[in-house]
Design an enzyme around this catalytic site. Structure first.
Site, PDB file in Angstrom:
ATOM      1  N   GLY A 145       8.585   6.453  -0.974  1.00  0.00           N
ATOM      2  CA  GLY A 145       7.337   6.860  -0.337  1.00  0.00           C
ATOM      3  C   GLY A 145       6.687   5.756   0.477  1.00  0.00           C
ATOM      4  O   GLY A 145       6.298   5.964   1.630  1.00  0.00           O
ATOM      5  N   LYS A 146       6.571   4.568  -0.106  1.00  0.00           N
ATOM      6  CA  LYS A 146       5.947   3.465   0.621  1.00  0.00           C
ATOM      7  C   LYS A 146       6.899   2.894   1.670  1.00  0.00           C
ATOM      8  O   LYS A 146       6.456   2.408   2.714  1.00  0.00           O
ATOM      9  CB  LYS A 146       5.479   2.395  -0.362  1.00  0.00           C
ATOM     10  CG  LYS A 146       4.354   2.873  -1.282  1.00  0.00           C
ATOM     11  CD  LYS A 146       3.893   1.802  -2.235  1.00  0.00           C
ATOM     12  CE  LYS A 146       2.813   2.345  -3.158  1.00  0.00           C
ATOM     13  NZ  LYS A 146       3.295   3.408  -4.070  1.00  0.00           N
TER      14      LYS A 146
ATOM     15  N   CYS B 217       0.311   1.601 -10.085  1.00  0.00           N
ATOM     16  CA  CYS B 217      -0.509   2.809 -10.185  1.00  0.00           C
ATOM     17  C   CYS B 217      -1.121   2.847 -11.581  1.00  0.00           C
ATOM     18  O   CYS B 217      -0.991   3.818 -12.324  1.00  0.00           O
ATOM     19  CB  CYS B 217       0.292   4.071  -9.883  1.00  0.00           C
ATOM     20  SG  CYS B 217       1.832   4.243 -10.797  1.00  0.00           S
TER      21      CYS B 217
END
Length: 428
Positions: free
Chosen positions: A244-245, A359
């Site tokens: 994702g990043k 996270c």
């Protein structure tokens, strides 16, 4: 199915989760496979009740003075769906597939209790052992912060600027309620659902198939944006996972330079290849194993570490993980994080930068790790996250929690998952 039948199914699933100590997603999947008569709408509502019950497990249990699956499921309807006890009973009346209506005893207990009178950990819907960690992270606002982590999450999208623009995606998803997020500029948000609603399947849209956007929490987009990549950089995404990043960095670099996507567990990289193809990312190379990393030593402008962590910042999306988490698991993650930070410094050029992300809101995984690394490695210094925030997003400094060693995001202030971000510069 009527709500009563769906509620009974949710109670059954919650009982399976409790008795077999298994993830909610697995229990829901198994229930659906063994009850083929239930349509997609039924399964969505059952999932809503199960996840709401897990988000509000302590407060629902306190409201009923019981932790039985029935109490948690009905408690979710009262606390999260906004139904009164009388409305619950009216819904169950005459439904032969529904659980028994609330008894006189249950009605009396519910009527006698107000959540504002509950112990702090109950109001915060968290395990007792997490309380001092939350207090250290959030100070006097720790209860409201954890309450924000107990609500339903929005559906966030990151515009892939290699293929599209925010205006195009907003037009394509107008019927889904998509709207611009406050920040960053490439973010779009579909608000949290209410009651028995469900988010649209945006990944079935032509816009998604054409690579116009990716599903990604706004907090994840923000920390990727704060990494500050520019065109032509050499970047190592050391814990890339599904990427994702990596994709966000690739778009920010406009397909220039080179990003090396690595993960210690090779199978975690499997989804990245299709995602890269769909997004049109041409400056990313997947690297597996130590042999592939060796040529990168001393070559990187930036190493991004999206560290393995407890995931406490994702409790809105994975509430069952909150109740499975242990202090031993936190200790294990802390050891892994310390080792990874020491490992990745060898890849940096003089003057290079480490970006450390979790996270999690636990200080033990965040500021404590950075403080320990700086003490052991005085050739590194922490970059001001206030300045990075202003450079990236402009104003709204009051929306985040800045500390000496980094910044913490949270649903209460930034309306995101609970991310931590720190940037470390190697002195030239």
């Amino acid at each position: 199915m009527r709500l009563g039948g769906r509620l009974a199914a949710a109670i059954e699933v919650l009982g399976d989760i409790e008795s077999r100590h298994r993830p909610a997603a697995d229990a829901l999947k198994d229930w659906g496979q063994s009850h083929r008569f239930a349509g997609s709408g039924d399964r969505a509502v059952i999932g809503n009740i199960v996840y709401d019950a897990l988000r509000r497990k302590r407060s629902a249990g306190w409201l009923f003075d019981s932790n039985e699956p029935r109490a948690l499921a009905i408690g979710a309807l009262i606390l999260q769906w906004g139904m009164s006890a009388d409305e619950v009973n009216a819904t169950l009346d005459g439904d032969r597939f529904a659980p028994e209506p609330l008894s006189a005893t249950e009605l009396s207990v519910i009527a006698s209790r107000k959540l504002a009178d509950a112990p702090a950990a109950v109001q915060a819907d968290c395990p007792d052992w997490c309380v001092p960690l939350a207090e250290e992270a959030f100070g006097d606002e720790w209860i409201s912060e954890l309450q924000a982590l107990s609500g339903r999450p929005p559906l966030d999208l990151r515009i892939n600027t290699l293929h599209s623009s925010r205006e195009q995606v907003l037009e394509a998803l107008a019927d889904a309620g998509a709207a611009p997020a406050d920040y960053p500029p490439d973010a779009v948000r579909i608000p949290p659902i209410d009651g028995d609603g469900r988010h649209p399947n945006v990944q079935a849209s032509d816009a998604f198939k054409e690579g116009w956007f990716e599903v990604q929490d706004v907090g994840s987009q923000m920390v990727a944006a704060m990494a500050g990549v520019v065109q032509g950089m050499q970047v190592l995404d050391y814990c890339a996972g599904a990427g994702g990043k990596t994709l966000a960095l690739s778009a920010a670099m406009k397909n220039t330079g080179q990003i090396f996507a690595h993960d210690a567990e090779r199978q975690r990289l499997n989804p990245i290849f299709e995602r890269l193809r769909r997004a049109g990312c041409r400056n990313v190379q997947a690297v597996a194993g130590e042999e592939g990393l060796r040529p990168l030593e001393g070559q990187m402008d930036l190493v991004l570490v999206d560290a393995p962590c407890t995931g406490s910042g994702t409790w809105r999306r994975r509430p069952d993980a909150k109740w499975r988490l242990t202090e031993k698991q936190l200790e294990t993650r802390v050891g892994e994080q310390t080792a990874i930070l020491e490992e990745v410094k060898r890849f940096l050029k003089p003057g290079g930068r480490i970006v450390y992300i979790t996270c999690s809101f636990f200080p033990q995984e965040n500021s404590h790790r950075i403080a320990g690394f700086i003490e052991a490695n005085p050739e590194f210094e922490v970059i001001s996250t206030e300045q990075l925030w202003q450079d990236t997003f402009g104003a709204n400094l009051d929306k985040a929690r800045f500390g000496v060693h980094g910044v913490t995001l949270s649903p209460a202030r930034t309306a995101t998952d609970g991310f931590f971000f720190s940037a470390l510069q190697r002195k030239a």
